[in-house]
Design a protein around this motif. Structure first.
Motif, mmCIF file in Angstrom:
data_model
loop_
_atom_site.group_PDB
_atom_site.id
_atom_site.type_symbol
_atom_site.label_atom_id
_atom_site.label_comp_id
_atom_site.label_asym_id
_atom_site.label_seq_id
_atom_site.Cartn_x
_atom_site.Cartn_y
_atom_site.Cartn_z
ATOM 1 N N ALA A 10 0.814 -1.213 0.000
ATOM 2 C CA ALA A 10 0.000 0.000 0.000
ATOM 3 C C ALA A 10 0.854 1.272 0.000
ATOM 4 O O ALA A 10 0.494 2.269 -0.618
ATOM 5 N N ALA A 13 2.247 1.553 -3.659
ATOM 6 C CA ALA A 13 1.211 1.675 -4.685
ATOM 7 C C ALA A 13 0.731 3.110 -4.837
ATOM 8 O O ALA A 13 0.374 3.531 -5.936
ATOM 9 N N LEU A 21 -5.803 3.475 -10.286
ATOM 10 C CA LEU A 21 -5.282 2.501 -9.327
ATOM 11 C C LEU A 21 -6.479 1.776 -8.728
ATOM 12 O O LEU A 21 -7.333 2.392 -8.089
ATOM 13 N N MET A 23 -7.487 -0.821 -6.071
ATOM 14 C CA MET A 23 -6.940 -1.414 -4.850
ATOM 15 C C MET A 23 -7.937 -2.431 -4.313
ATOM 16 O O MET A 23 -9.060 -2.081 -3.946
ATOM 17 N N LEU A 25 -9.082 -4.702 -1.460
ATOM 18 C CA LEU A 25 -8.910 -4.690 -0.005
ATOM 19 C C LEU A 25 -9.600 -5.875 0.655
ATOM 20 O O LEU A 25 -10.796 -6.078 0.487
ATOM 21 N N LEU A 36 -1.790 6.546 0.770
ATOM 22 C CA LEU A 36 -2.843 5.635 0.313
ATOM 23 C C LEU A 36 -3.567 4.992 1.486
ATOM 24 O O LEU A 36 -4.800 4.955 1.520
ATOM 25 N N SER A 37 -2.839 4.528 2.465
ATOM 26 C CA SER A 37 -3.469 3.928 3.648
ATOM 27 C C SER A 37 -4.309 4.943 4.409
ATOM 28 O O SER A 37 -5.349 4.597 4.966
ATOM 29 N N LEU A 70 -8.650 6.600 -8.063
ATOM 30 C CA LEU A 70 -8.453 5.493 -7.138
ATOM 31 C C LEU A 70 -9.792 4.787 -6.977
ATOM 32 O O LEU A 70 -10.796 5.422 -6.660
ATOM 33 N N LEU A 72 -11.421 1.771 -4.840
ATOM 34 C CA LEU A 72 -11.273 0.832 -3.729
ATOM 35 C C LEU A 72 -12.323 -0.259 -3.877
ATOM 36 O O LEU A 72 -13.504 0.038 -4.071
ATOM 37 N N CYS A 105 -3.846 -3.572 -7.624
ATOM 38 C CA CYS A 105 -3.004 -3.865 -6.465
ATOM 39 C C CYS A 105 -3.800 -4.617 -5.398
ATOM 40 O O CYS A 105 -4.923 -4.241 -5.076
ATOM 41 N N ASP A 107 -3.925 -5.771 -1.427
ATOM 42 C CA ASP A 107 -3.334 -5.352 -0.150
ATOM 43 C C ASP A 107 -2.680 -6.524 0.571
ATOM 44 O O ASP A 107 -1.803 -6.329 1.402
#
Length: 158
Positions: A10, A13, A21, A23, A25, A36-37, A70, A72, A105, A107
């Protein structure tokens, strides 16, 4: 479409320059002290990203990150079904903006089958039918970087 396997967590990334991106999770995500986190932690704390697998949150121009968008995506820790559904939904969400470079990506380190399912779902969701159309635009995604915490374990199946 070119795929590249990278060793990303993370923290790294968030510095990856790309159009989008995505992500993935897991429910056991722990926020760190990187940009990012921090964004993910705030979204989870505010309840903007539901805790059920398959839920999405799209963020445009997140502060402190190199990506333009981004996305998520919540996935289940145990199965590949939520990975397939989540990646397909994320690509369907961003497909209209015609991104050229996508970074996908995880996690947590996925299994070989989860990685395969994610790449297949990305390829299927980004497909554009153009065979018999006179002025059809093909698939806009040209490059996909796949980030996993430990890429050496997945280099052979990749």
């Amino acid at each position: 479409m070119n795929f590249e396997l990278l060793n990303l967590d993370a923290a790294q990334a968030g510095h990856e320059k790309c159009d989008v991106l995505v992500m993935l999770l897991a429910s056991t995500f722990k926020a760190g002290r990187n940009p990012l986190s921090t964004v993910i932690g705030k979204a989870l704390k505010a309840g903007d990203l539901a805790d059920k697998p398959g839920s999405l949150l799209d963020i445009y121009r997140p502060a402190g990150l190199a990506c333009a968008r981004l996305v998520l995506v919540r996935v289940d820790d145990t199965g590949t079904t939520s990975v397939r559904k989540g990646v397909a939904a994320a690509i369907a969400l961003i497909k209209a903006s015609k991104p050229k470079q996508v970074t996908l990506c995880f996690d947590q380190a996925p299994g070989a089958q989860a990685l395969h399912v994610a790449l297949t779902a990305l390829a299927e969701a980004s497909y554009v039918y153009a065979t018999t159309l006179s002025k059809a635009d093909g698939r806009s995604i040209a490059a996909v970087k796949v980030g996993v915490p430990n890429s050496t374990e997945l280099a052979a199946p990749f």
